[in-house]
Write a protein that holds these residues in place. Structure first.
Motif, PDB file in Angstrom:
ATOM      1  N   ALA A 185     -12.427  15.498   2.775  1.00  0.00           N
ATOM      2  CA  ALA A 185     -11.286  16.328   2.839  1.00  0.00           C
ATOM      3  C   ALA A 185     -10.122  15.935   3.562  1.00  0.00           C
ATOM      4  O   ALA A 185      -9.146  16.369   2.931  1.00  0.00           O
ATOM      5  CB  ALA A 185     -12.166  17.838   3.544  1.00  0.00           C
ATOM      6  N   ALA A 186     -10.249  15.258   4.667  1.00  0.00           N
ATOM      7  CA  ALA A 186      -9.251  14.930   5.247  1.00  0.00           C
ATOM      8  C   ALA A 186      -8.194  13.568   4.330  1.00  0.00           C
ATOM      9  O   ALA A 186      -7.067  14.029   4.256  1.00  0.00           O
ATOM     10  CB  ALA A 186      -9.322  14.098   6.656  1.00  0.00           C
ATOM     11  N   ILE A 187      -9.163  12.840   3.676  1.00  0.00           N
ATOM     12  CA  ILE A 187      -8.522  12.015   2.672  1.00  0.00           C
ATOM     13  C   ILE A 187      -7.823  12.667   1.536  1.00  0.00           C
ATOM     14  O   ILE A 187      -6.741  12.347   1.233  1.00  0.00           O
ATOM     15  CB  ILE A 187      -9.486  11.078   2.212  1.00  0.00           C
ATOM     16  CG1 ILE A 187      -9.944  10.037   3.215  1.00  0.00           C
ATOM     17  CG2 ILE A 187      -9.134  10.356   1.014  1.00  0.00           C
ATOM     18  CD1 ILE A 187     -11.407   9.190   2.659  1.00  0.00           C
ATOM     19  N   GLY A 188      -8.589  13.571   1.120  1.00  0.00           N
ATOM     20  CA  GLY A 188      -7.969  14.469  -0.217  1.00  0.00           C
ATOM     21  C   GLY A 188      -6.621  15.105   0.518  1.00  0.00           C
ATOM     22  O   GLY A 188      -5.635  15.246  -0.393  1.00  0.00           O
ATOM     23  N   ASN A 189      -6.457  15.886   1.681  1.00  0.00           N
ATOM     24  CA  ASN A 189      -5.317  16.482   2.099  1.00  0.00           C
ATOM     25  C   ASN A 189      -4.279  15.201   2.470  1.00  0.00           C
ATOM     26  O   ASN A 189      -3.061  15.393   1.922  1.00  0.00           O
ATOM     27  CB  ASN A 189      -5.697  16.953   3.481  1.00  0.00           C
ATOM     28  CG  ASN A 189      -6.537  18.123   3.078  1.00  0.00           C
ATOM     29  OD1 ASN A 189      -6.557  18.757   2.314  1.00  0.00           O
ATOM     30  ND2 ASN A 189      -7.016  18.566   4.465  1.00  0.00           N
ATOM     31  N   ALA A 190      -4.642  14.059   2.780  1.00  0.00           N
ATOM     32  CA  ALA A 190      -3.465  13.282   3.091  1.00  0.00           C
ATOM     33  C   ALA A 190      -2.861  12.749   1.660  1.00  0.00           C
ATOM     34  O   ALA A 190      -1.721  12.635   1.600  1.00  0.00           O
ATOM     35  CB  ALA A 190      -4.001  12.018   3.881  1.00  0.00           C
ATOM     36  N   ILE A 191      -3.758  12.621   0.665  1.00  0.00           N
ATOM     37  CA  ILE A 191      -3.164  11.929  -0.461  1.00  0.00           C
ATOM     38  C   ILE A 191      -2.342  13.144  -1.198  1.00  0.00           C
ATOM     39  O   ILE A 191      -1.409  12.882  -1.758  1.00  0.00           O
ATOM     40  CB  ILE A 191      -4.334  11.499  -1.477  1.00  0.00           C
ATOM     41  CG1 ILE A 191      -4.743  10.146  -0.794  1.00  0.00           C
ATOM     42  CG2 ILE A 191      -3.972  11.285  -2.855  1.00  0.00           C
ATOM     43  CD1 ILE A 191      -6.043   9.425  -1.136  1.00  0.00           C
ATOM     44  N   ALA A 192      -2.945  14.373  -1.210  1.00  0.00           N
ATOM     45  CA  ALA A 192      -2.111  15.504  -1.708  1.00  0.00           C
ATOM     46  C   ALA A 192      -0.692  15.641  -1.077  1.00  0.00           C
ATOM     47  O   ALA A 192       0.255  15.686  -1.786  1.00  0.00           O
ATOM     48  CB  ALA A 192      -2.941  16.796  -1.511  1.00  0.00           C
ATOM     49  N   ALA A 193      -0.713  15.472   0.150  1.00  0.00           N
ATOM     50  CA  ALA A 193       0.729  15.444   0.882  1.00  0.00           C
ATOM     51  C   ALA A 193       1.599  14.089   0.598  1.00  0.00           C
ATOM     52  O   ALA A 193       2.775  14.352   0.120  1.00  0.00           O
ATOM     53  CB  ALA A 193       0.577  15.229   2.414  1.00  0.00           C
ATOM     54  N   ALA A 215       0.899  -1.279   0.003  1.00  0.00           N
ATOM     55  CA  ALA A 215      -0.001  -0.008  -0.136  1.00  0.00           C
ATOM     56  C   ALA A 215       0.863   1.195  -0.076  1.00  0.00           C
ATOM     57  O   ALA A 215       1.918   1.490   0.565  1.00  0.00           O
ATOM     58  CB  ALA A 215      -0.854  -0.029   1.252  1.00  0.00           C
ATOM     59  N   ASP A 216       0.417   2.299  -0.715  1.00  0.00           N
ATOM     60  CA  ASP A 216       0.926   3.585  -0.705  1.00  0.00           C
ATOM     61  C   ASP A 216       0.338   4.466   0.505  1.00  0.00           C
ATOM     62  O   ASP A 216       1.128   5.210   0.889  1.00  0.00           O
ATOM     63  CB  ASP A 216       0.643   4.316  -1.984  1.00  0.00           C
ATOM     64  CG  ASP A 216       1.047   3.487  -3.053  1.00  0.00           C
ATOM     65  OD1 ASP A 216       2.168   3.439  -3.319  1.00  0.00           O
ATOM     66  OD2 ASP A 216       0.335   2.920  -4.222  1.00  0.00           O
ATOM     67  N   ILE A 217      -0.708   4.057   1.204  1.00  0.00           N
ATOM     68  CA  ILE A 217      -1.250   4.937   2.364  1.00  0.00           C
ATOM     69  C   ILE A 217      -2.244   3.874   2.945  1.00  0.00           C
ATOM     70  O   ILE A 217      -2.779   2.936   2.282  1.00  0.00           O
ATOM     71  CB  ILE A 217      -1.834   6.144   1.745  1.00  0.00           C
ATOM     72  CG1 ILE A 217      -2.437   6.805   3.213  1.00  0.00           C
ATOM     73  CG2 ILE A 217      -3.014   5.922   0.819  1.00  0.00           C
ATOM     74  CD1 ILE A 217      -3.058   8.299   2.567  1.00  0.00           C
ATOM     75  N   VAL A 218      -2.338   3.935   4.246  1.00  0.00           N
ATOM     76  CA  VAL A 218      -3.180   3.118   5.005  1.00  0.00           C
ATOM     77  C   VAL A 218      -4.319   4.115   5.708  1.00  0.00           C
ATOM     78  O   VAL A 218      -3.727   5.458   6.381  1.00  0.00           O
ATOM     79  CB  VAL A 218      -2.378   2.527   6.264  1.00  0.00           C
ATOM     80  CG1 VAL A 218      -3.497   1.716   7.074  1.00  0.00           C
ATOM     81  CG2 VAL A 218      -1.678   1.594   5.541  1.00  0.00           C
ATOM     82  N   VAL A 219      -5.547   3.901   5.488  1.00  0.00           N
ATOM     83  CA  VAL A 219      -6.598   4.848   6.021  1.00  0.00           C
ATOM     84  C   VAL A 219      -7.382   3.836   6.809  1.00  0.00           C
ATOM     85  O   VAL A 219      -7.792   3.024   6.376  1.00  0.00           O
ATOM     86  CB  VAL A 219      -7.431   5.493   4.974  1.00  0.00           C
ATOM     87  CG1 VAL A 219      -8.599   6.264   5.479  1.00  0.00           C
ATOM     88  CG2 VAL A 219      -6.348   6.549   3.799  1.00  0.00           C
ATOM     89  N   ALA A 220      -7.448   4.353   8.083  1.00  0.00           N
ATOM     90  CA  ALA A 220      -8.056   3.520   9.067  1.00  0.00           C
ATOM     91  C   ALA A 220      -9.285   4.354   9.606  1.00  0.00           C
ATOM     92  O   ALA A 220      -9.004   5.511  10.054  1.00  0.00           O
ATOM     93  CB  ALA A 220      -7.033   2.998  10.236  1.00  0.00           C
ATOM     94  N   GLU A 221     -10.529   3.861   9.771  1.00  0.00           N
ATOM     95  CA  GLU A 221     -11.547   4.069  10.488  1.00  0.00           C
ATOM     96  C   GLU A 221     -11.630   3.650  11.937  1.00  0.00           C
ATOM     97  O   GLU A 221     -11.566   2.396  11.772  1.00  0.00           O
ATOM     98  CB  GLU A 221     -12.881   3.996   9.852  1.00  0.00           C
ATOM     99  CG  GLU A 221     -14.321   5.359   9.929  1.00  0.00           C
ATOM    100  CD  GLU A 221     -14.537   5.543  11.294  1.00  0.00           C
ATOM    101  OE1 GLU A 221     -15.059   6.612  11.541  1.00  0.00           O
ATOM    102  OE2 GLU A 221     -14.162   4.945  12.337  1.00  0.00           O
ATOM    103  N   VAL A 222     -11.191   4.258  12.862  1.00  0.00           N
ATOM    104  CA  VAL A 222     -10.895   3.759  14.046  1.00  0.00           C
ATOM    105  C   VAL A 222     -11.972   4.072  15.310  1.00  0.00           C
ATOM    106  O   VAL A 222     -11.435   3.816  16.363  1.00  0.00           O
ATOM    107  CB  VAL A 222      -9.568   4.141  14.815  1.00  0.00           C
ATOM    108  CG1 VAL A 222      -8.433   4.119  13.635  1.00  0.00           C
ATOM    109  CG2 VAL A 222      -9.483   6.006  14.888  1.00  0.00           C
ATOM    110  N   THR A 223     -13.059   4.445  15.005  1.00  0.00           N
ATOM    111  CA  THR A 223     -14.108   4.833  15.817  1.00  0.00           C
ATOM    112  C   THR A 223     -14.529   3.461  16.668  1.00  0.00           C
ATOM    113  O   THR A 223     -14.837   3.532  17.783  1.00  0.00           O
ATOM    114  CB  THR A 223     -15.308   5.494  15.298  1.00  0.00           C
ATOM    115  OG1 THR A 223     -14.771   6.752  14.555  1.00  0.00           O
ATOM    116  CG2 THR A 223     -16.228   6.054  16.508  1.00  0.00           C
ATOM    117  N   THR A 224     -15.098   2.502  15.963  1.00  0.00           N
ATOM    118  CA  THR A 224     -15.236   1.102  16.471  1.00  0.00           C
ATOM    119  C   THR A 224     -13.859   0.295  16.992  1.00  0.00           C
ATOM    120  O   THR A 224     -13.079   0.267  16.080  1.00  0.00           O
ATOM    121  CB  THR A 224     -16.062   0.221  15.591  1.00  0.00           C
ATOM    122  OG1 THR A 224     -17.425   0.923  15.184  1.00  0.00           O
ATOM    123  CG2 THR A 224     -16.351  -1.001  16.222  1.00  0.00           C
ATOM    124  N   PRO A 225     -13.670   0.450  18.188  1.00  0.00           N
ATOM    125  CA  PRO A 225     -12.494  -0.266  18.486  1.00  0.00           C
ATOM    126  C   PRO A 225     -12.215  -1.754  17.924  1.00  0.00           C
ATOM    127  O   PRO A 225     -13.170  -2.399  17.875  1.00  0.00           O
ATOM    128  CB  PRO A 225     -12.490  -0.197  20.111  1.00  0.00           C
ATOM    129  CG  PRO A 225     -13.353   0.359  20.401  1.00  0.00           C
ATOM    130  CD  PRO A 225     -14.366   0.305  19.364  1.00  0.00           C
TER     131      PRO A 225
END
Ligand code: 6IA
Length: 139
Positions: free
Chosen positions: A126-134, A63-73
Motif C-alpha cells: 500500500a505504501a508503494i502504491g501511494n508513493a508511485i501515485a504521488a 531511477a524515477d523512484i528509490v525504494v529502500a527496505e531499511v530494517t537491516t542496517p
C-alpha cells in the motif's frame, strides 16, 4: 517507470526473502533495476567493488523512484539514500519496528526520504502504491 530497490547485502541477508516479495510488488509498476538484491544465492564473485559502485550510481541516476527496505542496517543502503536525496529523487524507506531495531536518525530525520513503518507485505504494498501515485500526480 524505472525503480531502484535498495536492501542490505553485506549488512546482512536476514531479510532477503522479504526483498523478493517487495521487488515482485514493485515490478507491477515498472522495471526494477536492482532485481539481484533478492537473489538468495548472491555470492561474492568476480565483479569488483568499483564496478558495483559505478553500475549502482548509474542506475540511481536513472531511477524515477528509490525504494529502500531499511530494517537491516546497511552502509550501502544508507549511502544510496543520501545520494538519491542529493539527486532529488523521490525516496520511500520501508521500516519494520517489530524487528526490534531503531532506524538511524540520519535516515529517520532526513528531509528527503518518506519513512513508512509497516508489518505486513500488504502494508508495504500500500505504501508503494501511494508513493508511485504521488509521482504520477506530480509528473
Ligand atoms: O553495504 P551493503 O552491501 O549492505 O549495501 C547494499 C546496497 O549496496 C544495495 O542496495 C545495493 O544496491 C548496493 N550493493 C552492494 N553490493 C552490491 C552488489 N554486489 N551488487 C549490486 N549492488 C550492490 C554484488 C554481489 C556481491 C556480494 C559480489
Amino acid at each position: 517507470m524505472e525503480i531502484y530497490f535498495a536492501g542490505s547485502i553485506r549488512g546482512g541477508r536476514d531479510d532477503a526473502a522479504l526483498y523478493r516479495r517487495l521487488i515482485d510488488e514493485l515490478g507491477r509498476y515498472g522495471t526494477v533495476l536492482t532485481e539481484h538484491i533478492a537473489d538468495p544465492d548472491l555470492a561474492e564473485h568476480d565483479t569488483s567493488d568499483q564496478e558495483i559502485y559505478a553500475q549502482d550510481i548509474d542506475w540511481l541516476e536513472r531511477a524515477d523512484i528509490v525504494v529502500a527496505e531499511v530494517t537491516t542496517p546497511s552502509l550501502g543502503v544508507g549511502y544510496e539514500i543520501a545520494r538519491a536525496e542529493t539527486l532529488g529523487k523521490p525516496i520511500l524507506c520501508l521500516f519494520r519496528p517489530a524487528a526490534g531495531r531503531r532506524l538511524s536518525a540520519m535516515v529517520a530525520g532526513a528531509p528527503g526520504p518518506a519513512v513508512v513503518a509497516y508489518e505486513t507485505v500488504e502494508e508495504a504494498a500500500a505504501a508503494i502504491g501511494n508513493a508511485i501515485a504521488a509521482i504520477d500526480r506530480a509528473g
